[in-house]
Design a protein around this motif. Structure first.
Motif, PDB file in Angstrom:
ATOM      1  N   LEU A 277      47.781 -75.667  23.278  1.00 14.79           N
ATOM      2  CA  LEU A 277      46.707 -76.523  22.786  1.00 14.79           C
ATOM      3  C   LEU A 277      46.265 -77.423  23.929  1.00 14.79           C
ATOM      4  O   LEU A 277      47.117 -77.983  24.642  1.00 14.79           O
ATOM      5  CB  LEU A 277      47.189 -77.368  21.606  1.00 14.79           C
ATOM      6  CG  LEU A 277      47.630 -76.607  20.360  1.00 14.79           C
ATOM      7  CD1 LEU A 277      48.120 -77.594  19.287  1.00 14.79           C
ATOM      8  CD2 LEU A 277      46.486 -75.768  19.801  1.00 14.79           C
TER       9      LEU A 277
ATOM     10  N   SER B 287      38.229 -83.741  22.885  1.00 17.96           N
ATOM     11  CA  SER B 287      38.260 -82.647  21.909  1.00 17.96           C
ATOM     12  C   SER B 287      39.512 -81.810  22.114  1.00 17.96           C
ATOM     13  O   SER B 287      40.111 -81.827  23.193  1.00 17.96           O
ATOM     14  CB  SER B 287      37.011 -81.771  22.072  1.00 17.96           C
ATOM     15  OG  SER B 287      36.951 -81.288  23.393  1.00 17.96           O
TER      16      SER B 287
ATOM     17  N   ASP C 120      41.992 -70.178  30.852  1.00 18.65           N
ATOM     18  CA  ASP C 120      42.377 -71.555  31.185  1.00 18.65           C
ATOM     19  C   ASP C 120      43.570 -71.625  32.137  1.00 18.65           C
ATOM     20  O   ASP C 120      44.040 -72.720  32.454  1.00 18.65           O
ATOM     21  CB  ASP C 120      42.729 -72.318  29.899  1.00 18.65           C
ATOM     22  CG  ASP C 120      41.532 -72.491  28.989  1.00 18.65           C
ATOM     23  OD1 ASP C 120      40.523 -73.065  29.457  1.00 18.65           O
ATOM     24  OD2 ASP C 120      41.595 -72.054  27.825  1.00 18.65           O
TER      25      ASP C 120
ATOM     26  N   ARG D 146      41.423 -77.921  21.470  1.00 23.72           N
ATOM     27  CA  ARG D 146      41.224 -76.498  21.157  1.00 23.72           C
ATOM     28  C   ARG D 146      42.420 -75.688  21.650  1.00 23.72           C
ATOM     29  O   ARG D 146      43.224 -76.177  22.448  1.00 23.72           O
ATOM     30  CB  ARG D 146      39.947 -75.972  21.800  1.00 23.72           C
ATOM     31  CG  ARG D 146      39.989 -75.912  23.315  1.00 23.72           C
ATOM     32  CD  ARG D 146      38.733 -75.249  23.886  1.00 23.72           C
ATOM     33  NE  ARG D 146      38.686 -75.357  25.338  1.00 23.72           N
ATOM     34  CZ  ARG D 146      39.237 -74.477  26.173  1.00 23.72           C
ATOM     35  NH1 ARG D 146      39.900 -73.418  25.709  1.00 23.72           N
ATOM     36  NH2 ARG D 146      39.158 -74.646  27.482  1.00 23.72           N
ATOM     37  N   ARG D 147      42.479 -74.440  21.196  1.00 18.91           N
ATOM     38  CA  ARG D 147      43.484 -73.499  21.706  1.00 18.91           C
ATOM     39  C   ARG D 147      43.073 -72.986  23.070  1.00 18.91           C
ATOM     40  O   ARG D 147      41.893 -72.711  23.298  1.00 18.91           O
ATOM     41  CB  ARG D 147      43.609 -72.305  20.771  1.00 18.91           C
ATOM     42  CG  ARG D 147      44.509 -72.561  19.610  1.00 18.91           C
ATOM     43  CD  ARG D 147      44.842 -71.233  18.947  1.00 18.91           C
ATOM     44  NE  ARG D 147      45.476 -71.484  17.666  1.00 18.91           N
ATOM     45  CZ  ARG D 147      46.347 -70.677  17.089  1.00 18.91           C
ATOM     46  NH1 ARG D 147      46.689 -69.547  17.678  1.00 18.91           N
ATOM     47  NH2 ARG D 147      46.879 -70.965  15.932  1.00 18.91           N
TER      48      ARG D 147
ATOM     49  N   THR E 114      42.891 -70.185  26.181  1.00 15.30           N
ATOM     50  CA  THR E 114      42.798 -68.729  26.370  1.00 15.30           C
ATOM     51  C   THR E 114      43.303 -68.425  27.784  1.00 15.30           C
ATOM     52  O   THR E 114      43.454 -69.341  28.601  1.00 15.30           O
ATOM     53  CB  THR E 114      41.343 -68.237  26.244  1.00 15.30           C
ATOM     54  OG1 THR E 114      40.638 -68.624  27.429  1.00 15.30           O
ATOM     55  CG2 THR E 114      40.649 -68.813  25.022  1.00 15.30           C
TER      56      THR E 114
END
Ligand SMILES: CC(C)(COP(=O)(O)OP(=O)(O)OC[C@H]1O[C@@H](n2cnc3c(N)ncnc32)[C@H](O)[C@@H]1OP(=O)(O)O)[C@@H](O)C(=O)NCCC(=O)NCCS
Length: 165
Positions: free
Chosen positions: A61, A3, A11, A5-6, A8
Motif C-alpha cells: 500500500l 492519497s 512502482d 492506493r495499492r 503495482t
C-alpha cells in the motif's frame, strides 16, 4: 491531502528508492555501514522490489502526496495471518497521522481478506515504532532473530487479533 492506493510492479523503482532511504535514515546511526549496505542492497534493489510486487501473496500500500511517495506498507499472506513486512513513513510526515491512516488501511485489507491476525517484527531498539504499534492495538508475542548483514539482532514480534471465531 495524501492519497492511498495499492502498488503495482510499475512502482518498483520508487518503492526501492524510498525503502532504501528511510531504512538508512532510521537505522544507519545505530549500525555498521557494511551491514547496512549488505541488507539494503539485497532488500531494496529495484529488481527485488519488482519481484515482490509481482508475487500474488504480497501487497504493498502506498501513500502519495501528489506525485511524491511519502509512505508504504508491504504485506505478506502468512497462512491465516497477514505479516506487515515493512512499514515506513518519510520523516517529514512523522507525527502527522499518515502512519495511522496507513495502518487503518492495512487492518481493513486484512479484515477483507478474512485474516485472523496481523503480525510484525520490530527491532527491539526502535521505541517510536513500538509505541506506534502499541497505540494501534498490537501486543507483544515474543521475539525472533533478525540478520542485518552479519549482525544478529533481536526483533520484538507484535500482533493484533482480528477474528475470534
Ligand atoms: C514507525 C512510524 C511508522 C510511526 O509513525 P509516526 O507518524 O511517527 O507515529 P505517531 O507519531 O502517530 O506515533 C508514534 C508514537 O511514539 C511516540 N514516540 C516518539 N518518539 C518516541 C521515542 N523515542 N520513544 C517512545 N515513544 C516515542 C510518539 O509520541 C507517538 O505517541 P503519541 O501519539 O501517543 O504521542 C514512523 O515513525 C516511521 O516510519 N519511522 C521510521 C521507520 C520505522 O521505524 N518503521 C517501522 C519499522 S518496523
Amino acid at each position: 491531502m495524501p492519497s492511498l492506493r495499492r502498488a503495482t510492479p510499475a512502482d518498483a523503482a520508487r518503492l526501492a528508492e524510498l525503502g532504501a532511504r528511510t531504512f538508512i535514515e532510521t537505522f544507519g546511526a545505530d549500525n555498521r555501514p557494511e551491514d547496512m549496505a549488505m541488507y539494503v542492497g539485497r532488500t531494496y534493489g529495484e529488481a527485488q522490489q519488482r519481484r515482490e510486487l509481482s508475487d500474488p501473496d504480497h501487497v504493498a500500500l502506498l501513500v502519495e502526496e501528489g506525485e511524491v511517495l511519502i509512505a508504504f506498507a508491504q504485506l505478506h499472506r502468512d497462512g491465516d495471518a497477514i505479516e506487515i513486512a515493512r512499514f515506513y513513513v518519510d520523516r517529514p510526515w512523522h507525527g502527522r497521522g499518515i502512519a495511522q491512516r496507513l495502518m487503518d488501511a492495512v487492518l481493513e485489507l486484512a479484515r477483507d481478506e478474512r485474516a485472523r491476525r496481523v503480525w510484525l517484527a520490530v527491532w527491539e531498539r526502535n521505541p517510536r515504532a513500538i509505541a506506534f504499534y502499541t497505540k494501534c492495538g498490537f501486543r507483544d508475542a515474543g521475539t525472533q532473530p533478525f540478520l542485518l548483514g552479519v549482525d544478529l539482532q533481536t526483533d520484538r514480534v507484535m500482533e493484533v487479533e482480528l477474528l475470534s471465531d
